[in-house]
Scaffold this active site. Structure first.
Site, PDB file in Angstrom:
ATOM      1  N   LYS A 189       0.869  -1.170   0.000  1.00 45.15           N
ATOM      2  CA  LYS A 189       0.000   0.000   0.000  1.00 45.15           C
ATOM      3  C   LYS A 189       0.911   1.228   0.000  1.00 45.15           C
ATOM      4  O   LYS A 189       1.415   1.650   1.028  1.00 45.15           O
ATOM      5  CB  LYS A 189      -0.891   0.005   1.249  1.00 45.15           C
ATOM      6  CG  LYS A 189      -2.232   0.761   1.070  1.00 45.15           C
ATOM      7  CD  LYS A 189      -2.101   2.247   0.794  1.00 45.15           C
ATOM      8  CE  LYS A 189      -1.768   3.029   2.046  1.00 45.15           C
ATOM      9  NZ  LYS A 189      -1.771   4.523   1.775  1.00 45.15           N
ATOM     10  N   GLU A 265       9.803   1.876  10.824  1.00 46.95           N
ATOM     11  CA  GLU A 265      10.825   2.917  10.698  1.00 46.95           C
ATOM     12  C   GLU A 265      10.070   4.219  10.677  1.00 46.95           C
ATOM     13  O   GLU A 265       9.392   4.537   9.697  1.00 46.95           O
ATOM     14  CB  GLU A 265      11.667   2.719   9.434  1.00 46.95           C
ATOM     15  CG  GLU A 265      12.940   3.570   9.426  1.00 46.95           C
ATOM     16  CD  GLU A 265      12.779   4.874   8.698  1.00 46.95           C
ATOM     17  OE1 GLU A 265      12.531   5.911   9.388  1.00 46.95           O
ATOM     18  OE2 GLU A 265      12.897   4.894   7.473  1.00 46.95           O
ATOM     19  N   CYS A 300      13.313  11.303   6.646  1.00 46.99           N
ATOM     20  CA  CYS A 300      13.109  10.859   8.029  1.00 46.99           C
ATOM     21  C   CYS A 300      14.338  11.088   8.890  1.00 46.99           C
ATOM     22  O   CYS A 300      14.226  11.398  10.081  1.00 46.99           O
ATOM     23  CB  CYS A 300      12.675   9.395   8.065  1.00 46.99           C
ATOM     24  SG  CYS A 300      13.735   8.288   7.122  1.00 46.99           S
TER      25      CYS A 300
END
Length: 497
Positions: A189, A265, A300
């Site tokens: 997804k 993560e 990130c």
């Protein structure tokens, strides 16, 4: 060398696949719903993408389960599976321009970045894990005469992957490649903000010889398709890269369903520490600028907290601003000269601008950017922003911004720098700049982060496990150990006498 007009011409001729990909073919969502996929540089609709929900997740998981049961993938000889993934890597190279355009149009990333960073990393990841497939070894333990004990590794089953929009194809392949190499079947997804390259990759997998049903893609919204995948009782493992808040939800969904494994993560707020004995201030400035402003700060592990010794602080700020103004200028992401594209969406731009405005209200001083831009023009653009005068009580220091926003804080001692760096809910990455090996070794040991760079930032290759401490998650991408995380051990005790 191709210019902006060349890329724009290719973009105008793209044949964009907008369906879900289930059982080896593109299909519409069962509901018939679609959502608009927007170009963040122009706010124009690129495609209307099929919007999957619970029914489509059920169909995709059933397809993956059928492929798992009949062994069309997991039962192939290891080198056969490896050869398919290697052919997939070759096809990604062949389709570099198409995939790069999909990333740029969908997410706003400068075309040069996709060509030079993202696509090569996708190819390297596929080839690395393909070559790992026949290197997995089990064991035979020492047992009494007349007995035999073996330990073998088997795939987990159906793996659900939910991937982010900041590096759409690369982050997906960091999870897909080891999951497939381990013999699992996958339902992906992708983030609804940038799903197009992942959908195309699924067709390339089949073109490379991958059996239908082994790799399925369901585009859709997180609260619908993502939640359904996390709750599905036939999914053995869920792997996710995204926000910490969503990661916590996924852990709950796993507990509510079948206690599936959940690999996360999540967020980051990475410190970059500049010690007074660093050997090259300009090199540190250059890497610090890239560490926060690359990909418009939508990273990130972005090095958004710049901790600078007080003896270097003023000079560092001056050089940092000059370098940022020189290196990062907004522009059309289809122009190879552009170094700073738009945010992924107007919503994301507004979120980051709200963080900037809050920081100013809290007393932080903007020394670059910081003013609300003219919102009349098209595109989700935002200029780089740097704050001084912030402290660890402010939201701009404590919370992940996910945009081109940095804070510069001064420190006096190594102990103070480490305390400031570790005073965070996150622990994804960090960097230290020092010319002293003993200092570097000591600080690496003290930093609460899963990845630490010394005299660099963002470096590494596929041998480097990537993941964090604390609320930055509980898993590692890349590295051979990632492959093992998509497998389970089986212990067999044979009585031979």
């Amino acid at each position: 060398m191709m210019g902006r007009e060349d890329w724009a011409g290719l973009a105008s001729r793209l044949d964009i696949a907008s369906g879900l990909f289930i059982e080896g073919q593109y299909v519409n969502a069962r509901s018939g719903k679609t959502f608009d996929c927007l170009n963040p540089a122009t706010d124009q609709i690129i495609a209307k993408v099929a919007q999957g929900d619970v029914a489509d997740i059920d169909l995709a998981v059933a397809s993956a389960q059928a492929a798992l049961r009949d062994g069309r993938w997991r039962s192939l000889a290891p080198r056969t599976r490896a050869s398919i993934l290697l052919r997939l890597a070759d096809l990604v190279e062949v389709h570099t321009q198409e995939l790069a355009l999909l990333e740029t149009l969908d997410m706003g990333k400068p075309i040069s970045d996709v060509l030079n960073i993202d696509i090569p990393e996708v190819v390297n990841t596929l080839r690395y894990f393909a070559e790992c497939i026949d290197k997995i070894e089990g064991g035979v333990t020492a047992t009494p005469v007349g007995t035999l004990h073996t330990i073998t590794h088997e795939p987990l089953g159906v793996v659900g992957a939910i991937t982010p929009w900041n590096y759409p194809l690369m982050m997906a392949v960091w999870k897909l490649a080891p999951a497939l190499a381990a013999g699992n079947c996958v339902v992906l997804k992708p983030a609804e903000q940038a799903p197009l390259s992942c959908t195309r990759l699924a067709q390339l997998f089949v073109d490379a010889g991958g059996p239908p049903g082994v790799f399925n893609v369901v585009n859709g919204l997180g609260p619908e398709a993502g939640k359904a995948l996390a709750l599905h009782p036939d999914v053995a493992k869920l792997t996710f890269t995204g926000s910490t808040a969503v990661g916590k939800l996924l852990l709950g969904y796993a507990g509510q369903s079948n206690m599936k494994r959940v690999a996360l993560e999540t967020g980051g707020k990475s410190p970059q520490i500049l010690m007074p004995d660093l050997y090259d201030l300009d090199a540190a400035v250059d890497r610090a600028v890239g560490g926060i402003f690359d990909n418009a700060g939508q990273v990130c592990n972005a090095g958004s907290r710049l901790l600078v010794h007080q003896s270097l602080h003023d000079e560092f700020v001056q050089r940092f601003i000059a370098r940022a103004q020189q290196a990062y200028q907004t522009g059309d992401p289809l122009d190879p000269a552009t170094t700073l594209g738009p945010m992924v969406s107007q919503t994301q731009r507004q979120n980051v601008q709200a963080r900037i405005d809050q920081a100013i209200s809290d007393g932080a001083k903007p020394v670059l950017g910081g003013l609300s831009p003219d919102t009349q023009g098209a595109g989700a653009y935002l200029q780089p922003c740097v704050f001084t005068g912030a402290d660890n009580t402010m939201r701009i220091v404590r919370e992940e911004v996910f945009g081109p926003v940095a804070t510069v804080q001064a420190f006096e001692t190594e102990e103070q720098a480490l305390a400031m760096a570790n005073d965070s809910d996150y622990g994804l990455a960090a960097s230290v700049w020092t010319a002293d090996l003993k200092t570097a070794h000591r600080m690496v040991g003290a930093l609460q982060a899963g990845v630490v760079w010394v005299n660099c930032f963002g470096d590494g290759d596929m041998t480097q496990p990537f993941g964090g401490y604390k609320q930055s998650g509980n898993s590692r991408d890349k590295h051979k150990d990632s492959l093992l995380s998509y497998m389970q051990t089986k212990s067999a005790w044979f009585q031979l006498g």
